[in-house]
Design a protein around this motif. Structure first.
Motif, PDB file in Angstrom:
ATOM      1  N   TYR A   1      -1.060   4.535  -1.488  1.00 40.89           N
ATOM      2  CA  TYR A   1      -1.316   5.724  -0.660  1.00 40.89           C
ATOM      3  C   TYR A   1      -0.222   6.786  -0.756  1.00 40.89           C
ATOM      4  O   TYR A   1      -0.506   7.973  -0.755  1.00 40.89           O
ATOM      5  CB  TYR A   1      -1.497   5.329   0.809  1.00 40.89           C
ATOM      6  CG  TYR A   1      -2.722   4.484   1.058  1.00 40.89           C
ATOM      7  CD1 TYR A   1      -3.997   4.992   0.824  1.00 40.89           C
ATOM      8  CD2 TYR A   1      -2.607   3.184   1.522  1.00 40.89           C
ATOM      9  CE1 TYR A   1      -5.127   4.216   1.045  1.00 40.89           C
ATOM     10  CE2 TYR A   1      -3.732   2.394   1.751  1.00 40.89           C
ATOM     11  CZ  TYR A   1      -4.988   2.918   1.508  1.00 40.89           C
ATOM     12  OH  TYR A   1      -6.106   2.156   1.723  1.00 40.89           O
TER      13      TYR A   1
ATOM     14  N   SER B   1      -1.335   0.688   7.263  1.00 42.63           N
ATOM     15  CA  SER B   1      -2.477   0.663   6.344  1.00 42.63           C
ATOM     16  C   SER B   1      -3.387  -0.459   6.813  1.00 42.63           C
ATOM     17  O   SER B   1      -3.010  -1.252   7.672  1.00 42.63           O
ATOM     18  CB  SER B   1      -2.020   0.450   4.896  1.00 42.63           C
ATOM     19  OG  SER B   1      -1.578  -0.871   4.677  1.00 42.63           O
TER      20      SER B   1
ATOM     21  N   SER C   1       0.312  -5.461   5.061  1.00 45.49           N
ATOM     22  CA  SER C   1      -0.323  -4.161   5.320  1.00 45.49           C
ATOM     23  C   SER C   1       0.475  -3.306   6.290  1.00 45.49           C
ATOM     24  O   SER C   1       0.344  -2.092   6.293  1.00 45.49           O
ATOM     25  CB  SER C   1      -1.707  -4.376   5.915  1.00 45.49           C
ATOM     26  OG  SER C   1      -1.584  -4.963   7.211  1.00 45.49           O
TER      27      SER C   1
ATOM     28  N   ASN D   1       0.807  -1.219   0.000  1.00 44.72           N
ATOM     29  CA  ASN D   1       0.000   0.000   0.000  1.00 44.72           C
ATOM     30  C   ASN D   1       0.842   1.272   0.000  1.00 44.72           C
ATOM     31  O   ASN D   1       0.305   2.364  -0.214  1.00 44.72           O
ATOM     32  CB  ASN D   1      -0.954   0.012   1.193  1.00 44.72           C
ATOM     33  CG  ASN D   1      -2.088  -0.982   1.015  1.00 44.72           C
ATOM     34  OD1 ASN D   1      -2.482  -1.272  -0.108  1.00 44.72           O
ATOM     35  ND2 ASN D   1      -2.592  -1.508   2.113  1.00 44.72           N
TER      36      ASN D   1
END
Ligand code: ZN
Length: 590
Positions: free
Chosen positions: A455, A495, A490, A451
């Motif tokens: 992001y 995240s 993650s 991520n």
């Protein structure tokens, strides 16, 4: 407007996603420690033995995750293991009158594997209001969300926010005391930066903490000021502790329910096994005792593999290793639900927090971060893990951190035989070709915080690192090409736990900020991406009996709305999970 990256850093305390923050640590450590240090095996671990006749026959659309036989119409389960999978006709001989046939409402896929998340540190702020970029698209949304929380909070009680990340908003705006006073004049407000290096507080919070314009900065921290007046921006642990120490303390019941909440959220994303990536940071071996206690009372909704943290307050890594060993926490100890599997060391900080360690400086700065250790110090932290036979997990974020840790491992590994412990580097966010080749040679596999691309990809490209380095973020395709077996994680709560979103990002490398693609040459194939959240991730957590639905493996599976193996990766994040099963019995229901 203060740019958060420019605020004077007041201390040498180095904290990252992978370590408990000293500010909030005190709130949980005592309560968890009261769980003691004894490990009690769970009674429900004693299942019926595996026999040649299925106790359960699952009939429906089954996507196995096994490339040799990708689909099936039935799966026969006995004693929690898969004893047959294929067509109904194939499985005829495995059932009798006592077999229960179930027909799930949805597609059956292997339970997903989350190979690096943080449960203990995430518990600290579980109930705080989420003001991440994902929850709040604009800075105005951040302010409005805090205001809504304040409106629902009785006067005088704390309003708490988490995961605010100014690096993701234009101009890197700060939540100043002035803004937070307007949001809530009658409640103390405290919002934590996503990097966990800053707090933003209002005037009532200053009163609660007894901090005035005249208060001196404490050791290891800064009360931000402009023209002698407090700005409400509190930097680093020494100063943050002054505020966090005023928060109400949780009870043991609060913590137990927090653990259940987090694990159920993992299950909601189809996860049946996870790796907790820094166990022992809050309360040492008591954390494992508590997990075994909870699992003994009622089976946890997700299997847990723990990575023992090499650092405990006031102890050298050698002393920490002795502490784990004395408590009976040795490699692969525990049971099938809670098992101790790895030794965790952190090399550097966070790239978006500009504390990752790079060869070249950050954009607009004159330094590229630093390692948390001297070379000897890092070797001294890794060595007890190797000596005691643990799989080593080393957090490396910048390219210089990868080099620093890789050199250490290359030096140390030959002294410890040729055991296949599947050592790992975590995040390995920015790598060179040479580093990937050497990792493959040393037997160190990467786990990517995928991520980061979705992001923070645009922030890395535009404001933190520049396009050349940003292109080298999370090189899944190159890792496979180098012969490595990567996984995707993650780093929750950096995240959210959502393996299918991570896999989608590995395929598309699309940036949330502008929809553009960050270096298409590093896009994984759909098969590679799904492998990295199933069998690849299972291999990395030493769970070869999981990750795909095959004879001899555990019946850990999820029932989902759409088959990721046959659907477009762009829609994977929208797939919903109806149920998950562990050893063929229900673990979670939506
Ligand atoms: Zn981590």
């Amino acid at each position: 407007m203060l740019r958060w990256g420019k605020i004077e850093r007041g201390s040498t305390i180095s904290v990252s996603c992978c370590s408990a923050h000293p500010v909030t640590q005190a709130h949980l450590s005592e309560v968890v420690a009261s769980a003691g240090t004894t490990f009690t095996p769970a009674h429900h671990a004693k299942k019926a033995p595996v026999s040649e006749t299925a106790d359960t026959l699952v009939v429906g659309t089954i996507s196995t995750g096994n490339p040799a036989a990708p689909t099936a119409e039935a799966m026969a389960i006995s004693g929690g293991k898969i004893i047959g999978i294929g067509s109904l006709a194939d499985l005829e001989g495995l059932t009798n009158a006592s077999t229960t046939t179930v027909k799930p409402e949805g597609i059956v896929i292997p339970g997903l594997i989350e190979p690096h998340m943080h449960m203990w540190t995430s518990l600290l702020n579980l109930t705080w209001t989420d003001v991440s970029k994902e929850a709040c698209d604009t800075f105005d949304d951040v302010v409005a969300t805090i205001k809504q929380t304040a409106a629902k909070t009785p006067d005088g009680q704390w309003v708490l926010g988490k995961l605010f990340d100014p690096s993701l908003y234009p101009g890197e705006p700060d939540l100043t005391r002035t803004i937070l006073d307007q949001v809530s004049p009658n409640n103390p407000v405290m919002v934590m930066n996503a990097s966990m290096h800053y707090l933003y507080v209002n005037s009532p919070a200053m009163v609660a903490a007894g901090v005035t314009d005249q208060t001196m900065d404490p050791p290891g921290g800064t009360f931000g000021r402009a023209d002698g007046k407090l700005t409400g921006i509190i930097g680093e642990a020494g100063a943050m502790m002054v505020f966090a120490g005023k928060l109400p303390k949780p009870t043991q019941a609060d913590i137990a329910s927090g653990i259940t909440t987090i694990l159920n959220e993992c299950a909601r994303q189809g996860v049946t096994s996870l790796r907790e990536a820094a166990t022992g940071t809050l309360a040492g071996v008591s954390e494992l005792a508590m997990l075994h206690q909870l699992n003994g009372a009622q089976r946890l909704p997700v299997r847990m593999s723990t990575a023992q943290f090499a650092m405990m307050a006031g102890k050298t890594p050698d002393e920490v290793a002795a502490t784990w060993k004395e408590a009976g926490v040795t490699p692969f100890s525990g049971d099938e639900m809670v098992r101790a599997d790895a030794w965790k060391v952190v090399t550097d900080g966070s790239n978006q927090g500009r504390s990752g360690y790079f060869f070249q400086p950050y954009l607009g700065e004159d330094n590229g971060g630093h390692a948390n250790w001297t070379p000897e110090g890092l070797r001294g932290a890794i060595t007890p893990g190797l000596r005691d036979g643990w799989q080593i997990m080393v957090h490396t974020n910048g390219d210089a951190a990868v080099e620093f840790a890789l050199t250490a491992m290359e030096d140390l590994l030959p002294g410890f035989g040729t055991n296949d412990l599947r050592h790992r580097f975590e995040h390995v966010s920015f790598t060179t070709d040479d580093q990937l080749t050497r990792m493959a040679k040393a037997g160190i596999s990467p786990s990517f915080l995928m991520n980061h691309v979705f992001y923070w990809g645009a922030a890395f490209r535009d404001t933190i690192l520049g396009p050349e380095r940003a292109n080298r973020l999370d090189r899944v395709a190159s890792a496979y090409a180098a012969g490595l077996r990567p996984s995707l994680h993650s780093d929750y709560n950096v995240s959210k736990v959502h393996p299918l979103l991570s896999a989608r990002t590995a395929v598309l490398r699309q940036l949330q900020a502008d929809g553009s693609v960050l270096n298409p040459a590093e896009c994984a194939t759909p098969e590679q991406a799904l492998t990295a959240i199933t069998t690849g991730a299972a291999w990395q957590i030493h769970a070869d009996d999981r990750g795909s639905l095959e004879v001899g493996k555990r019946a850990d599976y999820a029932v989902v709305s759409e088959d990721p193996w046959t659907s477009d990766a762009a829609g994977w994040d929208k797939i919903t999970v109806n149920e998950t099963y562990i050893d063929g019995t229900l673990a979670f229901s939506a």
